[in-house]
Every structure is written in structure tokens, then in C-alpha cells.
Scaffold this motif. Structure first.
Motif, PDB file in Angstrom:
ATOM      1  N   LEU A   1      10.530  10.147  -2.744  1.00  0.00           N
ATOM      2  CA  LEU A   1       9.352   9.313  -2.117  1.00  0.00           C
ATOM      3  C   LEU A   1       9.454   8.050  -2.763  1.00  0.00           C
ATOM      4  N   LEU A   2       9.305   7.704  -3.976  1.00  0.00           N
ATOM      5  CA  LEU A   2       9.399   6.539  -4.706  1.00  0.00           C
ATOM      6  C   LEU A   2      10.414   5.415  -4.184  1.00  0.00           C
ATOM      7  N   LEU A   3      11.616   6.151  -4.154  1.00  0.00           N
ATOM      8  CA  LEU A   3      12.714   5.190  -3.828  1.00  0.00           C
ATOM      9  C   LEU A   3      12.607   5.057  -2.353  1.00  0.00           C
ATOM     10  N   ALA A   4      12.510   5.910  -1.404  1.00  0.00           N
ATOM     11  CA  ALA A   4      12.185   5.846  -0.141  1.00  0.00           C
ATOM     12  C   ALA A   4      11.393   4.480   0.229  1.00  0.00           C
ATOM     13  N   ALA A   5      10.101   4.409  -0.377  1.00  0.00           N
ATOM     14  CA  ALA A   5       9.163   3.618  -0.232  1.00  0.00           C
ATOM     15  C   ALA A   5       9.658   2.270  -0.795  1.00  0.00           C
TER      16      ALA A   5
ATOM     17  N   LEU B   1       2.001   8.437   4.337  1.00  0.00           N
ATOM     18  CA  LEU B   1       3.315   7.784   4.398  1.00  0.00           C
ATOM     19  C   LEU B   1       4.130   8.432   5.589  1.00  0.00           C
ATOM     20  N   ALA B   2       3.960   9.704   5.605  1.00  0.00           N
ATOM     21  CA  ALA B   2       4.769  10.750   6.707  1.00  0.00           C
ATOM     22  C   ALA B   2       4.096  10.473   8.000  1.00  0.00           C
ATOM     23  N   ILE B   3       2.685  10.669   8.006  1.00  0.00           N
ATOM     24  CA  ILE B   3       2.063  10.423   9.373  1.00  0.00           C
ATOM     25  C   ILE B   3       2.118   9.134  10.128  1.00  0.00           C
ATOM     26  N   GLY B   4       2.074   8.173   8.985  1.00  0.00           N
ATOM     27  CA  GLY B   4       2.412   6.896   9.716  1.00  0.00           C
ATOM     28  C   GLY B   4       3.920   6.584  10.253  1.00  0.00           C
ATOM     29  N   LEU B   5       4.762   7.713  10.193  1.00  0.00           N
ATOM     30  CA  LEU B   5       5.965   7.423  10.916  1.00  0.00           C
ATOM     31  C   LEU B   5       6.023   7.738  12.515  1.00  0.00           C
TER      32      LEU B   5
ATOM     33  N   GLN C   1       0.826  -1.203   0.069  1.00  0.00           N
ATOM     34  CA  GLN C   1      -0.195  -0.008   0.025  1.00  0.00           C
ATOM     35  C   GLN C   1       0.749   1.208  -0.047  1.00  0.00           C
ATOM     36  N   ALA C   2       1.886   1.156   0.866  1.00  0.00           N
ATOM     37  CA  ALA C   2       2.978   2.414   0.750  1.00  0.00           C
ATOM     38  C   ALA C   2       3.354   2.641  -0.545  1.00  0.00           C
ATOM     39  N   LEU C   3       3.977   1.506  -1.621  1.00  0.00           N
ATOM     40  CA  LEU C   3       4.261   1.732  -2.549  1.00  0.00           C
ATOM     41  C   LEU C   3       3.503   2.455  -3.600  1.00  0.00           C
ATOM     42  N   SER C   4       2.194   1.726  -3.450  1.00  0.00           N
ATOM     43  CA  SER C   4       0.974   2.317  -4.265  1.00  0.00           C
ATOM     44  C   SER C   4       0.668   3.808  -3.967  1.00  0.00           C
ATOM     45  N   LEU C   5       0.861   4.218  -2.887  1.00  0.00           N
ATOM     46  CA  LEU C   5       0.518   5.693  -2.488  1.00  0.00           C
ATOM     47  C   LEU C   5       1.656   6.403  -3.059  1.00  0.00           C
ATOM     48  N   ALA C   6       2.969   5.883  -2.935  1.00  0.00           N
ATOM     49  CA  ALA C   6       4.037   6.752  -3.343  1.00  0.00           C
ATOM     50  C   ALA C   6       4.021   7.092  -4.983  1.00  0.00           C
ATOM     51  N   PHE C   7       3.713   5.889  -5.546  1.00  0.00           N
ATOM     52  CA  PHE C   7       3.811   5.747  -7.018  1.00  0.00           C
ATOM     53  C   PHE C   7       2.632   6.798  -7.384  1.00  0.00           C
TER      54      PHE C   7
END
Length: 266
Positions: free
Chosen positions: A104-108, A50-54, A2-8
Motif C-alpha cells: 500500500l505504501l509503495l502504491a500510494a 484510499l480503496a473507496i476513492g478509486l 493525505q493519501a500517503l499519510s493514510l497509507a503510512f
């Protein structure tokens, strides 16, 4: 996944917004600031979960590379959108948004980032001022690149295309120095709060960041002083801005990249 999908999704929206603004600069599309901000905002809304989940609760930790990239890239986009409501800096989206989306995509895709936990008010102040300083100076760096291209075009008597799409040269320079003033103020707050609230700014894991952040502060401060007292502007201002930001970039991400990516250490 899900994180990768949101990043994409965020990456695609950022890229679409940057592409439209790029066509505006090339005079192949009409200015549509609401469209550009709207697409960028949708990208940011995909980015923020993704940021808030950290964030969590517990003992404080030093953010790693992927955490830093996710948080800082969100901050840069948010600052760009906010400041563009008051200053003519939306053209910086051409450089800011694709880089933020790709980062973001690379970090995810890196190993799951750790949660940022147990932030005291003092450490939160240091973290927030650091993020905002980096964001404002990132926008200043892109503004400097555009100013450099505009300067070169005018010297070569190319008065169409990019020159016509950008604000007047004096406006571009004024906005650049306003951004630098704001960034240096925030960087000063970041450095001071770090000395006040962190255990040791020169501990092994922070020494490089502290020294390079101070070096960047000196570079930007010399530029501001010389602009005020000696009239520095034009390509000299561009070079010093990019030099200062390059040092700041290494300060924020240099050792994290070497340790976590090249050497594979957590």
C-alpha cells in the motif's frame, strides 16, 4: 499527501499487529487475538478510504498496478480478519499484514491511480471473485509456509517454540486445504465470469493473465485431486501451494509491473 499519510498510518498499524503475532509465534508474548485484530482493523480503516476513492462513474477501465495493489491488499486484509473469526489462521497475519502495508505504501507513492469506473454487474462479479480468490490463496500460501516450518521442526525433533505456538499439524493441514478449496472455487468463478462478461479474455492486455490464471487453477486442482486420491500432504502440499500461488501472483501483477514500472508505460 493525505493519501500517503493514510497509507503510512495503515502500514504502521499493520506492522504493529504483525509484530505482536510474531512475538506470539516466538513465545515471547501471550496470545492477544483481540489486540491483533483491533490493530489490523484500524489499519484497514485507514486503508479503505484510499480503496473507496478509486471508484467513480463512467466508461470501464482496466485497473493499473497501483489501483490493483490498493484494492487487492485491502481485500486480503479484510478476508484474513473475517476468516480468522472462524478458522485458526491469525498466525498468517505475520506474513500478510506487513506485505499488505508495504504494498500500500509503495502504491500510494506511485503516480496517482486511475479511478475504477463504470463497472457492470458482470464485470463487478469478475473483479470481486478475482480479488477474493487472490486473497484466500494468499492466506493459503502463508499457511503453507508456516506448515512447512512446522514440518521441518518436527522432523528435527524441535518441539518447542514455533511448534508449540502453532495449532496441531493435522489442524494446520486441514485448514490449508480448506483455504485452497475456497480459493479454487473463487478462482473458477473469476475465470468463468471473465469469459462470460469481458470482451475477450485472450485480448493482448489480458492474454497473460488468462493463461497464467488457468495455469494456477490447474496446479491447485491437481493438488486437491492428488490430496484426495493419493494422499498428498506435508512438504509436497507446501511446494505445490507456493508454486500455484507464485504463478497466480505473476498473473495478477507481472505485466502491470513490467509495463508501468520498468518500462514506464501507462
Amino acid at each position: 499527501m493525505q493519501a500517503l499519510s493514510l497509507a503510512f498510518l495503515a502500514f504502521l498499524l499493520y506492522l504493529a499487529a504483525a509484530s505482536w503475532q510474531g512475538m506470539v509465534l516466538l513465545r515471547r508474548a501471550s496470545p492477544q487475538p483481540l489486540l491483533v485484530r483491533g490493530m489490523a482493523l484500524l489499519g484497514l480503516l485507514s486503508h479503505l478510504p484510499l480503496a473507496i476513492g478509486l471508484f467513480g462513474h463512467g466508461a470501464p477501465v482496466l485497473p493499473g498496478l497501483s489501483t490493483s495493489v490498493i484494492l487487492i491488499s485491502a481485500g486480503v486484509v479484510a478476508v484474513l480478519l473475517l476468516v480468522s473469526l472462524f478458522k485458526p489462521i491469525l498466525n498468517a497475519a505475520v506474513g500478510i499484514l506487513p506485505v499488505a502495508g508495504l504494498a500500500l505504501l509503495l502504491a500510494a507513492g506511485l503516480p496517482s491511480p486511475e479511478r475504477v469506473e463504470g463497472l457492470t454487474p458482470g464485470i463487478a462479479l469478475h473483479a470481486l471473485s478475482s480479488l477474493l480468490a487472490f486473497a484466500v490463496l494468499a492466506i493459503a500460501a502463508v499457511q503453507a509456509v508456516l506448515l512447512g516450518l512446522q514440518n521441518r521442526a518436527l522432523r528435527q525433533h524441535h518441539i518447542r517454540g514455533l511448534v508449540q505456538a502453532l495449532p496441531p499439524l493435522t489442524t494446520m493441514e486441514r485448514v490449508l486445504f480448506e483455504l485452497i478449496w475456497g480459493g479454487v472455487g473463487l478462482l473458477t468463478l473469476s475465470i468463468l465470469s471473465g469469459f462470460l462478461f469481458l470482451d475477450s479474455m485472450f485480448a493482448q492486455h489480458l492474454a497473460h493473465k488468462t493463461i497464467l490464471s488457468l495455469a494456477a487453477w490447474v496446479i491447485f486442482s491437481v493438488l486437491l485431486f492428488s490430496h484426495y486420491r493419493l494422499g498428498w500432504r506435508g512438504m509436497r502440499a507446501v511446494r505445490w501451494t507456493l508454486g500455484g500461488y507464485g504463478v497466480l501472483l505473476v498473473a495478477y501483477f507481472g505485466s502491470k509491473f513490467v509495463l508501468e514500472v520498468l518500462l514506464g508505460r501507462g
